[in-house]
Scaffold this active site. Structure first.
Site, PDB file in Angstrom:
ATOM      1  N   LYS A 135       1.137   4.632   6.809  1.00  0.00           N
ATOM      2  CA  LYS A 135       0.520   5.489   5.795  1.00  0.00           C
ATOM      3  C   LYS A 135       1.234   6.840   5.795  1.00  0.00           C
ATOM      4  O   LYS A 135       2.033   7.149   6.669  1.00  0.00           O
ATOM      5  CB  LYS A 135      -0.977   5.710   6.073  1.00  0.00           C
ATOM      6  CG  LYS A 135      -1.807   4.433   6.181  1.00  0.00           C
ATOM      7  CD  LYS A 135      -1.938   3.693   4.859  1.00  0.00           C
ATOM      8  CE  LYS A 135      -2.748   2.409   5.040  1.00  0.00           C
ATOM      9  NZ  LYS A 135      -2.749   1.593   3.793  1.00  0.00           N
ATOM     10  N   SER A 148       0.809  -1.220   0.000  1.00  0.00           N
ATOM     11  CA  SER A 148       0.000   0.000   0.000  1.00  0.00           C
ATOM     12  C   SER A 148       0.840   1.266   0.000  1.00  0.00           C
ATOM     13  O   SER A 148       0.326   2.350  -0.297  1.00  0.00           O
ATOM     14  CB  SER A 148      -0.937   0.021   1.212  1.00  0.00           C
ATOM     15  OG  SER A 148      -0.206   0.193   2.413  1.00  0.00           O
TER      16      SER A 148
END
Length: 213
Positions: free
Chosen positions: A110, A60
């Protein structure tokens, strides 16, 4: 008068030619044990408060981070009043936000796109994400991705973060939780630390500081 007695002086006792080594062994063992304990305490302190290694388990954050990368997370980055900034890559505990129920393996990595008070929108006429009306230069995006296929317009609450993966088409992030409490944002106090270094494999050893795009 006994002349021999007048000239007789007491003699010093010679040291034992073969001193006992039991006490010496115990002393050395105690010193080694103290060093081991000190190192263990130092490592525990570093792990708890300074830095912690993490292994990347998804793509991701590609191409910034690859599956299998080991990264070093700076756990002191946001102490003493410091707060996450836009562009920081962070590791956070998703329990209660990304994960509705506490569970093992709830840590996520993230990138911070918006901080408390920011208005984050997607997208402008050129397909770019805007923060407070200004387009974001996201040079870190995966080359096969656009900023977002999901439109959104959110004001980030104070004390929370809007976070997204660099590989947007493969990332489960704040966009997926728009209807959840907090609007997909993550509490700042759930941030474990800032990813400062890729430390393994050796050919990818590099600092992420200053690579905000």
């Amino acid at each position: 008068m006994d002349t021999d007695a007048q000239h007789t002086r007491p003699t010093e006792r010679d040291s034992s030619p073969t001193p006992s080594t039991g006490r010496g062994r115990r002393s050395r063992s105690a010193r080694v044990g103290a060093v081991v304990v000190a190192l263990a305490l130092a490592l525990t302190f570093v792990h708890a408060f300074v830095a912690e290694p993490f292994r990347i388990r998804s793509d991701s954050m590609a191409n910034t981070l690859h599956i299998g990368d080991r990264v070093l997370v700076n756990k002191s980055a946001y102490r003493f009043g410091n707060l996450p900034r836009r562009g920081d890559v962070v590791v956070f505990d998703g329990a209660g936000s990304f994960d509705r129920e506490p569970s093992e393996g709830s840590d996520y990595v993230k990138r911070v796109v918006g901080v408390g008070g920011d208005r984050v929108t997607c997208c402008d006429e050129r397909g770019r994400i805007e923060v407070n009306g200004e387009p974001v230069d996201e040079r870190y995006l995966h080359p096969d991705d656009r900023p977002s296929a999901v439109p959104f317009d959110i004001e980030v609450p104070e004390g929370r973060l809007w976070v997204m993966g660099d590989h947007r088409s493969r990332s489960r992030d704040s966009r997926d939780l728009l209807g959840a409490p907090g609007g997909g944002t993550v509490p700042v106090d759930r941030v474990i630390g800032r990813v400062d270094w890729i430390v393994w494999p050796a050919d990818r050893w590099t600092s992420l500081r200053g690579r905000h795009g």
